[in-house]
Write an enzyme that holds these catalytic residues in place. Structure first.
Site, short mmCIF file in Angstrom:
data_model
loop_
_atom_site.label_atom_id
_atom_site.label_comp_id
_atom_site.label_asym_id
_atom_site.label_seq_id
_atom_site.Cartn_x
_atom_site.Cartn_y
_atom_site.Cartn_z
N TRP A 1 41.91 19.30 23.56
CA TRP A 1 41.73 19.65 24.97
C TRP A 1 41.16 18.49 25.77
CZ3 TRP A 1 37.33 23.86 25.69
CH2 TRP A 1 36.09 23.31 25.37
N THR B 1 37.18 21.23 16.22
CA THR B 1 36.47 20.34 17.13
C THR B 1 37.34 19.98 18.33
OG1 THR B 1 35.27 19.39 15.27
CG2 THR B 1 35.31 18.10 17.31
N GLU B 2 36.87 20.32 19.53
CA GLU B 2 37.56 19.98 20.78
C GLU B 2 39.02 20.44 20.78
OE1 GLU B 2 35.55 18.48 23.22
OE2 GLU B 2 34.02 18.89 21.72
N PHE B 3 39.29 21.55 20.07
CA PHE B 3 40.63 22.15 20.02
C PHE B 3 41.67 21.27 19.31
CE2 PHE B 3 40.92 25.90 23.12
CZ PHE B 3 39.61 26.25 22.89
N HIS C 1 30.85 19.35 14.01
CA HIS C 1 31.68 19.05 15.19
C HIS C 1 32.36 17.69 15.00
CE1 HIS C 1 32.68 20.57 19.17
NE2 HIS C 1 32.64 19.32 19.63
#
Length: 408
Positions: A310, A157-159, A119
């Site tokens: 995001w 990771t986190e878009f 991540h």
């Protein structure tokens, strides 16, 4: 017919030890450093709490609904993106969580996505993307090992998304990618359609952040004009949306952890599939089914200097790289790559990658306002303290790497 892609990000970081002192690491081997660099008493406590409040009850609800609609013309389907860091912790402290995900995998109504195992922000390291590809391959092996599953769709990771990332994904054989339906990228266009990456055949599914955040952030907000949010109300909103596919993607911890069970969030999750399928014009699809069914309506061009995510209001990389403390820490992580590689030591490599978990930088965010409240909720430590502790750990880790190279 409008399709619903309902997806969940499942991740818990290994939080660093806020009380770290260099003397504790003196004379320790690499394996012993995991319990010195990271606060694993705290990490285990949080994982067990989230498993009890969220993962296990939410998985039961999802499985019950899958079984309920199994074999019907319109089935209930969901998507998960599970980080390697979470799986690593579950293997040690909550194996029953992985067992519950395995039961879901056996239904053929669940799609698992690939991401970086750690991540991390490895996709932003360099244009060469070597470290990024290795972490993705490690996650791919994890999905095969846990669920006998080979993902076709990627969620960074986190878009986090830009055009150079898509070229790497296409070269690795992925069919599509999920990212944020950021206004500055879409412009007048809707997130509820299928797109293609610029200069690529890779399909792009964009998250409807308004409808996603209604669940993730506004569900228990009594000052919100739409409170209380019920499953039938939410389904009625979906029925009024035009488009090919509505991509709803939230943190899985929304269900029971971020939004407490007392808010009714688990009852909402239990009722939502039936309420949606009460509308004949709505159906559930997984992302891979959506890109097979629909034709793309245009190209998305996101330059490397306008990377989206995001996170927060700007939906950029500022959540991790928006201030000097974050930038300095990120550069230090990158600079360690050469030394780490030279050791040819898998334990050192893996520890360095755990230090890349994006949450470490996320906790150093300092900009005031609503985003800071969100960062502070997850961190529970002052950003300056996180920065100091994290770089003390990096200093000690670099010393250990140097010692290893001197031995050789």
């Amino acid at each position: 017919m409008t399709d619903i892609c309902l997806g969940f990000e499942v991740h818990q970081p290994l939080r660093i030890n806020p009380k770290f002192e260099k003397k504790w690491a003196r004379g320790k081997d690499i394996q012993e450093l995991y319990d010195i660099y990271f606060d694993n008493v705290w990490n285990r406590e949080i994982l067990e709490r989230v498993a009890e409040k969220c993962y296990l009850p939410a998985n039961r609800i999802i499985l019950e609904n899958i079984d309920r609609f199994s074999g019907q013309n319109r089935e209930f389907k969901v998507t998960y993106s599970i980080s390697g860091v979470l799986a690593h912790q579950c293997k040690k402290w909550a194996s029953e969580v992985l067992d519950s995900f395995r039961k879901l995998a056996q239904t053929d109504c669940v799609e698992f996505l690939d991401q970086t195992y750690y991540h991390s922000l490895a996709s932003l390291f360099s244009s060469e993307k070597g470290e990024f590809r290795e972490q993705v391959q490690e996650h791919r092996a994890l999905m095969k090992d846990l669920f006998d599953y080979e993902p076709e769709i990627f969620e960074n990771t986190e878009f986090i998304y830009n055009s150079s990332i898509t070229k790497s994904l296409e070269n690795m054989g992925y069919e599509g990618v999920l990212t944020e339906g950021a206004d500055r990228v879409l412009g007048w266009r809707s997130p509820n359609y299928l797109y293609e990456a610029n200069d690529s055949d890779l399909k792009v599914l964009t998250r409807n952040y308004m409808l996603s955040d209604d669940i993730a952030f506004r569900f228990s907000n009594h000052d919100w004009e739409e409170w209380p949010l019920t499953a039938d109300k939410y389904a009625s909103w979906l029925s009024e949306v035009e488009g090919q596919c509505i991509n709803i993607f939230v943190d899985y911890e929304t269900f029971g952890e971020h939004q407490y069970p007392e808010t009714g969030i688990l009852d909402f999750l239990r009722s939502l599939p039936e309420e949606i399928l009460n509308y004949p014009d709505l159906d559930f699809l997984t992302p891979s089914e959506a890109i097979e069914k629909h034709e793309s309506v245009g190209k998305l061009n996101v330059g490397d200097f306008d990377t989206i995510s995001w996170a927060d209001i700007r939906r950029s990389t500022d959540a991790w790289l928006g201030n000097p403390m974050q930038e300095y820490s990120f550069e230090r992580l990158k600079e360690l790559k050469s030394k780490v590689r030279k050791t040819n030591d898998e334990d050192i490599l893996k520890l360095w990658r755990f230090l890349q978990i994006s949450d470490h930088l996320y906790y150093m965010y300092t900009e005031p306002g609503a985003p800071m409240e969100v960062h502070g909720y997850f961190s529970q430590q002052p950003p300056g303290k996180v920065f100091q502790t994290f770089n003390n750990i990096l200093n000690d880790f670099e010393d250990k790497v140097d010692e290893k190279l001197e031995e050789e």
